[in-house]
Design a protein around this motif. Structure first.
Motif, PDB file in Angstrom:
ATOM      1  N   PHE A  44      -2.217  14.316  -0.104  1.00  0.00           N
ATOM      2  CA  PHE A  44      -0.935  14.088  -0.758  1.00  0.00           C
ATOM      3  C   PHE A  44      -1.136  13.865  -2.256  1.00  0.00           C
ATOM      4  CE2 PHE A  44       2.642  11.346  -2.057  1.00  0.00           C
ATOM      5  CZ  PHE A  44       3.690  12.182  -1.725  1.00  0.00           C
ATOM      6  N   ARG A  45      -2.125  13.048  -2.600  1.00  0.00           N
ATOM      7  CA  ARG A  45      -2.433  12.799  -4.019  1.00  0.00           C
ATOM      8  C   ARG A  45      -2.773  14.096  -4.743  1.00  0.00           C
ATOM      9  NH1 ARG A  45      -7.981  11.156  -5.805  1.00  0.00           N
ATOM     10  NH2 ARG A  45      -8.304  13.048  -4.633  1.00  0.00           N
ATOM     11  N   ASP A  46      -3.641  14.922  -4.141  1.00  0.00           N
ATOM     12  CA  ASP A  46      -4.026  16.191  -4.763  1.00  0.00           C
ATOM     13  C   ASP A  46      -2.813  17.087  -4.993  1.00  0.00           C
ATOM     14  OD1 ASP A  46      -6.642  15.311  -4.682  1.00  0.00           O
ATOM     15  OD2 ASP A  46      -7.180  16.514  -2.929  1.00  0.00           O
TER      16      ASP A  46
ATOM     17  N   GLY B  54      -6.010   1.161  -1.773  1.00  0.00           N
ATOM     18  CA  GLY B  54      -5.531   2.148  -0.815  1.00  0.00           C
ATOM     19  C   GLY B  54      -4.458   3.078  -1.340  1.00  0.00           C
ATOM     20  N   GLU B  55      -3.982   2.843  -2.538  1.00  0.00           N
ATOM     21  CA  GLU B  55      -2.948   3.676  -3.152  1.00  0.00           C
ATOM     22  C   GLU B  55      -3.513   4.279  -4.440  1.00  0.00           C
ATOM     23  OE1 GLU B  55      -0.554   4.224  -1.269  1.00  0.00           O
ATOM     24  OE2 GLU B  55      -0.547   2.483   0.018  1.00  0.00           O
ATOM     25  N   TYR B  56      -2.701   5.023  -5.182  1.00  0.00           N
ATOM     26  CA  TYR B  56      -3.170   5.693  -6.393  1.00  0.00           C
ATOM     27  C   TYR B  56      -2.266   5.365  -7.572  1.00  0.00           C
ATOM     28  CZ  TYR B  56      -6.008   8.379  -3.188  1.00  0.00           C
ATOM     29  OH  TYR B  56      -6.904   8.739  -2.225  1.00  0.00           O
ATOM     30  N   ILE B  57      -2.888   5.122  -8.714  1.00  0.00           N
ATOM     31  CA  ILE B  57      -2.170   4.914  -9.971  1.00  0.00           C
ATOM     32  C   ILE B  57      -2.252   6.227 -10.751  1.00  0.00           C
ATOM     33  CG2 ILE B  57      -2.033   3.548 -12.090  1.00  0.00           C
ATOM     34  CD1 ILE B  57      -1.573   1.958  -9.483  1.00  0.00           C
TER      35      ILE B  57
ATOM     36  N   ILE C 274       1.391   6.474  -6.681  1.00  0.00           N
ATOM     37  CA  ILE C 274       1.633   7.093  -5.391  1.00  0.00           C
ATOM     38  C   ILE C 274       1.410   5.995  -4.367  1.00  0.00           C
ATOM     39  CG2 ILE C 274       0.889   8.834  -3.748  1.00  0.00           C
ATOM     40  CD1 ILE C 274      -0.181  10.421  -6.180  1.00  0.00           C
ATOM     41  N   MET C 275       2.486   5.631  -3.681  1.00  0.00           N
ATOM     42  CA  MET C 275       2.420   4.533  -2.712  1.00  0.00           C
ATOM     43  C   MET C 275       3.116   4.925  -1.434  1.00  0.00           C
ATOM     44  SD  MET C 275       3.338   1.639  -5.439  1.00  0.00           S
ATOM     45  CE  MET C 275       3.317   2.520  -6.987  1.00  0.00           C
TER      46      MET C 275
ATOM     47  N   CYS D  85       6.013   9.150  -4.561  1.00  0.00           N
ATOM     48  CA  CYS D  85       5.604   9.125  -5.963  1.00  0.00           C
ATOM     49  C   CYS D  85       6.649   8.384  -6.776  1.00  0.00           C
ATOM     50  CB  CYS D  85       5.459  10.554  -6.473  1.00  0.00           C
ATOM     51  SG  CYS D  85       4.833  10.660  -8.139  1.00  0.00           S
ATOM     52  N   TRP D  86       6.241   7.383  -7.521  1.00  0.00           N
ATOM     53  CA  TRP D  86       7.155   6.549  -8.305  1.00  0.00           C
ATOM     54  C   TRP D  86       6.926   6.732  -9.773  1.00  0.00           C
ATOM     55  CZ3 TRP D  86      10.740   4.206  -5.383  1.00  0.00           C
ATOM     56  CH2 TRP D  86      10.459   4.035  -4.051  1.00  0.00           C
TER      57      TRP D  86
END
Length: 53
Positions: free
Chosen positions: A7-9, A33-36, A47-48, A52-53
């Protein structure tokens, strides 16, 4: 549930595909566990839980 790398990619690829040549690049760092999301080294979102926020 943590966000997946797939999902991040996908999110990063979409941001970077929309940018003109020579523009900043969107990158990520994993945090708890999440991405900034970073643009030119500055935080602009996250990304949580597969959003995506």
């Amino acid at each position: 549930m943590p966000s997946s790398e797939k999902f991040r990619d996908n999110i990063v690829a979409q941001f970077n595909a929309e940018l003109p040549n020579g523009a900043f690049r969107v990158t990520t760092r994993k945090m708890m566990g999440e991405y900034i999301l970073y643009a030119d080294g500055k935080v602009f979102g996250g990304i949580m839980m597969t959003a995506c926020w």
